[in-house]
Design an enzyme around this catalytic site. Structure first.
Site, PDB file in Angstrom:
ATOM      1  N   CYS A  32       0.811  -1.221   0.000  1.00  0.00           N
ATOM      2  CA  CYS A  32       0.000   0.000   0.000  1.00  0.00           C
ATOM      3  C   CYS A  32       0.844   1.270   0.000  1.00  0.00           C
ATOM      4  O   CYS A  32       0.527   2.250  -0.676  1.00  0.00           O
ATOM      5  CB  CYS A  32      -0.938  -0.001   1.196  1.00  0.00           C
ATOM      6  SG  CYS A  32      -1.898  -1.518   1.384  1.00  0.00           S
ATOM      7  N   GLU A  46     -10.554  -5.038  13.176  1.00  0.00           N
ATOM      8  CA  GLU A  46     -11.491  -5.448  12.128  1.00  0.00           C
ATOM      9  C   GLU A  46     -11.721  -6.954  12.187  1.00  0.00           C
ATOM     10  O   GLU A  46     -10.822  -7.718  12.531  1.00  0.00           O
ATOM     11  CB  GLU A  46     -10.954  -5.046  10.756  1.00  0.00           C
ATOM     12  CG  GLU A  46     -10.903  -3.542  10.565  1.00  0.00           C
ATOM     13  CD  GLU A  46     -10.325  -3.145   9.222  1.00  0.00           C
ATOM     14  OE1 GLU A  46      -9.886  -4.045   8.474  1.00  0.00           O
ATOM     15  OE2 GLU A  46     -10.294  -1.937   8.923  1.00  0.00           O
ATOM     16  N   SER A  66     -13.588  -4.694   8.010  1.00  0.00           N
ATOM     17  CA  SER A  66     -12.817  -4.285   6.849  1.00  0.00           C
ATOM     18  C   SER A  66     -13.769  -3.739   5.796  1.00  0.00           C
ATOM     19  O   SER A  66     -14.940  -4.125   5.727  1.00  0.00           O
ATOM     20  CB  SER A  66     -12.058  -5.486   6.282  1.00  0.00           C
ATOM     21  OG  SER A  66     -11.642  -5.247   4.961  1.00  0.00           O
ATOM     22  N   CYS A  77      -2.732   3.705   2.666  1.00  0.00           N
ATOM     23  CA  CYS A  77      -3.587   2.633   3.194  1.00  0.00           C
ATOM     24  C   CYS A  77      -4.673   3.174   4.108  1.00  0.00           C
ATOM     25  O   CYS A  77      -4.876   4.375   4.222  1.00  0.00           O
ATOM     26  CB  CYS A  77      -2.752   1.561   3.888  1.00  0.00           C
ATOM     27  SG  CYS A  77      -1.857   2.140   5.317  1.00  0.00           S
ATOM     28  N   ASP A  78      -5.348   2.262   4.799  1.00  0.00           N
ATOM     29  CA  ASP A  78      -6.595   2.588   5.480  1.00  0.00           C
ATOM     30  C   ASP A  78      -6.490   3.725   6.487  1.00  0.00           C
ATOM     31  O   ASP A  78      -7.383   4.560   6.583  1.00  0.00           O
ATOM     32  CB  ASP A  78      -7.123   1.349   6.207  1.00  0.00           C
ATOM     33  CG  ASP A  78      -7.491   0.222   5.263  1.00  0.00           C
ATOM     34  OD1 ASP A  78      -7.064   0.268   4.098  1.00  0.00           O
ATOM     35  OD2 ASP A  78      -8.202  -0.706   5.683  1.00  0.00           O
ATOM     36  N   LYS A  79      -5.436   3.742   7.299  1.00  0.00           N
ATOM     37  CA  LYS A  79      -5.352   4.718   8.389  1.00  0.00           C
ATOM     38  C   LYS A  79      -4.457   5.902   8.063  1.00  0.00           C
ATOM     39  O   LYS A  79      -4.470   6.897   8.793  1.00  0.00           O
ATOM     40  CB  LYS A  79      -4.845   4.035   9.670  1.00  0.00           C
ATOM     41  CG  LYS A  79      -5.651   2.810  10.080  1.00  0.00           C
ATOM     42  CD  LYS A  79      -7.142   3.098  10.185  1.00  0.00           C
ATOM     43  CE  LYS A  79      -7.954   1.854  10.467  1.00  0.00           C
ATOM     44  NZ  LYS A  79      -7.889   0.835   9.396  1.00  0.00           N
TER      45      LYS A  79
END
Length: 561
Positions: free
Chosen positions: A51, A448, A473, A124-126
């Site tokens: 990512c 998650e 997720s 990425c996600d965070k």
């Protein structure tokens, strides 16, 4: 922006700042460069996963753009926690924690070194929400650029994402595929650098950076491998100079109306439930009062029109080919569902940006529907409240056709227990899997539950729902309810659910209830006591002591007496 309003002159100009300048000279800066405004390039970079593997190279391009704009850029890193690698392990407890750590790290490095403006790069996600939180907190000229998604994988003519690998494990447990096929799917699912290719959390938050007005129009959708990704990064570097020149700060852009726009785009695209947490957190840092009720209010009026995985059939690269996030936003604007007057990082309004953006003249209705002929008439996420979630819970209706589910509870006090229960065939059709003590404080870190939800789907348990105070997720699909607040660790009603209790998920009426009398709920709560915390020292223990409930974005707040 006048020099008197910049941070860097106070730190680096004048005879008494000679020691500070000496260190800038040590890294190669000249007198001319030291006298220019300093722009920070905050870069989430890590080789632990695809990512953010490439973001360091993007930082160099962003710096080139900033130099072309007459600024002096200096880059610094932030940490990265890769969600997929941590999934189903202790590592996942650090995921949401990393969001707030990233915000803190950017704040610390920005202020400690007296920068004037901020470019953020993350993949990425965070990383996206963490950097946006820092921008909101600092309230300085800021712009974000997303690292881009991976290209989709292929196996036997079938398009793959990382979701398919997780679900293949469930299929393997159920005896539907053998180890060889699982291995082949594993090898092909994520073939390039970049984030997960579906409309999972990373791509959702990349889209949110555009929808909030904090990123250049069209910059979220090109893949990490696209030459257009490089172009957008360079233009981002140039754009920050205009923000500085005009004195435009992050909170000038991050208004309540901007968050309403972002929520509308989230609902239309069927994005990740994690965006609810992250938008609440960014709003908190911006001083904007945003609540879960705002999400339902906007969900009711905004149709779900984006056929993107996991709820639909397509990935971010497909959306990019037909116009990207601006295509979705233009449809919403034309239908009166967006506020076009909000300011953006271009210095123009959202309406001006969308009028000037060239949408490719290609068919797109297979990916993005018309507002008048949507996939579903209301948005992709619904907030539920009721006797099991007095402060709220979240369900992604874009990824399920179930509007009402009633079943007996099968209760687990951790994700690990639940996964073992599915492996040993404890969970039966018609049941509601309850996973508790996985909330912000209980996890801690609100991990998650993808390993469990994917195992349920992969095992063919199509008539099983799930309720948890943890998270999901963005790849999760099915009747899965998360973010239950208050969480079990602080004595929320989910703490007193017992095996066999009947739970009702009612999307149409926005309810999540347990079929117990108020008196019985009160009796059980009076007899309840919290378990010992999983961690009593270290980062996770510190986080648990500071974190708020999911209904408030799970932000960490100082304890001030």
């Amino acid at each position: 922006m006048p020099e008197s309003k910049l941070n860097s002159p106070l730190r680096y100009h004048g005879i008494y700042n000679a020691p500070h300048r000496a260190f800038l000279r040590s890294v190669g800066l000249t007198d001319g460069e030291i006298n220019k405004p300093l722009v920070a390039v905050a870069t989430a970079w890590s080789e632990a996963g695809p990512c953010n593997f490439h973001t360091l190279s993007l930082a160099h391009v962003a710096k080139e753009g900033a130099k072309e704009g007459g600024l002096t850029p200096l880059a610094f890193p932030t940490i990265v926690v890769n969600d997929n690698i941590g999934m189903g392990t202790e590592g996942m407890r650090y995921s949401l924690v990393s969001r707030d750590l990233i915000a803190d790290m950017v704040e610390a490095q920005f202020n400690a070194h007296a920068f004037d403006a901020l470019i953020g790069i993350g993949g990425c996600d965070k990383t996206t929400p963490g950097i946006l939180m820092a921008m909101a907190r600092l309230n300085v000229p800021s712009i974000y650029i997303y690292g881009g998604s991976a290209e989709p994988g292929f196996y036997l003519g079938r398009r793959l994402t990382i979701e398919d690998v997780h679900e293949a494990i469930g299929a393997f447990i159920a005896g539907k595929i053998d180890e060889h096929e699982l291995y082949e799917i594993e090898k092909r699912a994520h073939p390039t650098v970049g984030t997960c290719s579906g409309m999972f959390t990373a791509n959702t938050m990349g889209s949110m950076s555009e929808a909030l007005g904090m990123a250049l129009p069209g910059s979220a959708s090109p893949t990490a491998t696209s030459s257009r990704r490089i172009m957008y990064v360079r233009e981002t570097g140039k754009a920050v100079s205009r923000l500085l020149e005009n004195g435009v700060k992050s909170r000038d852009i991050l208004t309540f109306e901007a968050f309403e726009n972002a929520i509308a785009v989230l609902m239309a695209m069927g994005g990740s439930t994690n965006a609810v947490l992250h938008l609440l957190a960014i709003a908190y840092e911006a001083g904007v009062k945003l609540t879960l009720d705002d999400f339902n209010r906007i969900s009711k009026r905004t149709p779900y029109i984006g056929s993107l995985k996991p709820g639909g059939d397509y990935v971010m690269a497909d959306l990019d080919e037909v116009g990207g996030v601006p295509l979705v936003m233009k449809k919403l604007l034309d239908a009166g569902l967006l506020n076009g007057d909000v300011l953006t990082v271009t210095g123009k309004t959202m309406k001006q940006n969308l009028q000037e953006y060239r949408i490719p003249n290609v068919p797109h209705n297979h990916i993005v529907k018309d507002v008048k002929n949507p996939i579903k008439p209301r948005g992709g996420i619904v907030i539920l409240k009721g006797s099991l979630a007095p402060e709220g819970a979240v369900i992604k209706v874009a990824a399920t056709n179930v509007t009402k589910f009633e079943g007996k509870a099968k209760v687990y006090n951790s994700e690990e227990q639940a996964f073992k229960g599915i492996q040993s065939n404890e969970v039966k059709d018609g049941e509601v899997v309850v996973i508790r003590y996985e909330g912000p404080k209980g996890g801690p870190g609100m991990p998650e539950m993808l390993r469990v939800t994917a195992a349920i789907v992969g095992a063919g348990l199509s008539n099983v729902a799930m309720v948890t105070d943890g998270r999901f997720s963005g790849a999760t699909r099915g009747p899965m309810v998360g973010h239950v607040a208050p969480e079990a660790m602080v004595g929320g009603p989910i703490a007193i659910v017992e095996d066999g209790d009947v739970i009702v998920i009612d999307v149409e009426n926005e309810r999540l209830d347990i079929k117990l009398s108020d008196a019985e709920i009160k009796r059980r709560l009076n007899n309840w006591s919290p378990p010992e915390p999983r961690y009593k020292s270290g980062l996770l223990a510190k986080y648990a002591s500071l974190v708020a409930q999911s209904s408030m974005g799970a932000v960490t707040r100082p304890v001030i007496k």
